[in-house]
Design a protein around this motif. Structure first.
Motif: not given
Ligand code: CP3
Length: 344
Positions: A34-37, A50-54, A119-121, A123-129
């Motif tokens: 909830k805080a990040t949202r 991407p940073e916040l979704a990761a 494309s931002p999605i 980027e999220t995966l690349k951060i998570l990896k």
């Protein structure tokens, strides 16, 4: 041999303790979500940051040590990438511009155009990896064509998916074109997710249960088979999980008919029945009623252990039968994990 237990179960291995993750594990039952949202502003801004979704994807991994992380996004981003308007009404759910006839279908963008919005999605995966612990499996996902179409035709969630049923019955040619476009767009989207780091993909057919007989084959099974076949041709060895929710006796043979490595079971099917009739073909996932995450207590522990025991003779990934709800108690999630990992 990989140390990732989710990949081992998906490869057909029977493990002494089933690996575990949870549908909607990043969600409103967690204060840190909830805080990040709130920081992102709204739900869609969170999906496309991407940073916040990761960050929200990682929160339940840090808190609970789940064996898999599922990309934080939504199944309705694909229709948006195909040209539909999409917004979320707080406390109510998604709203979309509607597609109700052949002209509406023809007005959508081609499948090859989806990457511009999505494309931002990736980027999220690349951060998570980069950031996930090495034992944690990264799951990408999309909605199944039928389920996504039900939202596109109605412009919102519906209890009975009546607008989509009406279009498929009145203009099967136009509806078939919509399903084909969604099938092709989903292949594009999931293939790009795999290139960005997803190790497994899952398709959510949340409304599969409202399709009967030949319609179930035509609009749930066949598009999912086409997506699974094409993804495996492009990415040899890619594990695919399919969730034909409330498919009932159509769960039987679904993995074989589609080529899936695992089927996710909702909580309306009995675990012993599913072990005998579905798990005989390979890995199964799911089955615990999400309501237990609200009510907790001895019933939660007993039902968790019953499910673990029922599926102990074959490959199994522990999960809920549907997403955890915002009123769930984070302590009950811990109790469930202890009941699974503490042995049945
Ligand atoms: O499982 C996960 O944690 C990954 C992320 C994920 C979300 N939605 C985040 C989300 C996944 C896999 C989904 C799938 C999804 N989205 C489905 C299929 C699975 C299912 O639940 O049957 C469907 C039908 C949707 C469409 C959707 N998105 C609806 C109907 C809603 C509103 C209902 C609700 O819970 O508010 C959403 C919003 C949504 N998607 C939220 C989350 C965390 C809540 C939004 C918020 O934070 O306000």
């Amino acid at each position: 041999m990989t140390e990732k237990t989710i990949l081992r179960a998906l490869a057909g291995e029977t493990l002494p303790v089933p690996p575990i993750w949870m549908m909607r594990q990043a969600g409103r039952y967690l204060p840190e979500y909830k805080a990040t949202r709130a920081q992102a502003g709204d739900f869609l801004s969170l999906c496309y940051n991407p940073e916040l979704a990761a960050e929200v994807t990682l929160q339940p991994i840090r808190r609970y040590g789940f064996d898999a992380a599922i990309l934080f996004a939504d199944i309705l981003l694909l229709p948006q990438a195909l040209g539909a308007d999409l917004w979320f009404v707080t406390g109510e759910g998604p709203r979309l511009s509607t597609v109700t006839d052949a002209a509406g279908v023809a007005g959508l963008k081609p499948a090859s155009d989806v990457h511009e919005v999505l494309s931002p999605i990736y980027e999220t995966l690349k951060i998570l990896k980069r950031e996930l612990p090495q034992e944690t499996t990264l799951i990408g996902f999309a909605g199944a064509p039928w389920t996504v179409a039900t939202y596109m035709v109605a412009g919102r969630g519906t209890p009975d998916q009546a607008p989509a049923h009406k279009l498929k019955d009145e203009d099967p040619v136009a509806f078939g074109k919509l399903i084909d476009l969604l099938t092709e767009g989903t292949i594009e989207y999931l293939s790009a997710q795999v290139k960005a780091g997803a190790e497994v993909v899952k398709l959510f057919d949340s409304w599969a249960g409202s399709l009967k007989g030949a319609d179930f084959d035509r609009y749930s099974l066949e598009p999912l088979k086409r997506i699974t076949t094409e993804l495996k041709a492009r990415h040899p060895g890619l594990p695919v999980i399919l969730f034909p929710r409330e498919a009932g006796d159509r769960y039987v043979g679904f993995a074989k008919a589609t080529g899936a490595d695992c089927v996710a079971l909702d909580n309306s099917v009995d675990a012993d029945w599913a072990a005998a009739n579905v798990q005989v073909d390979g890995c199964v996932q799911g089955n615990l009623a999400p309501g237990h995450m609200v009510t907790g207590g001895e019933a939660l522990v007993a039902e968790t252990k019953r499910i673990v025991k029922a599926f102990s003779g074959g490959p199994h990934i522990f999960n809920l039968g549907h997403g955890i709800t915002p009123d769930a108690d984070p302590e009950n999630v811990l109790r469930m994990i202890e009941a699974v990992r503490g042995g049945a």
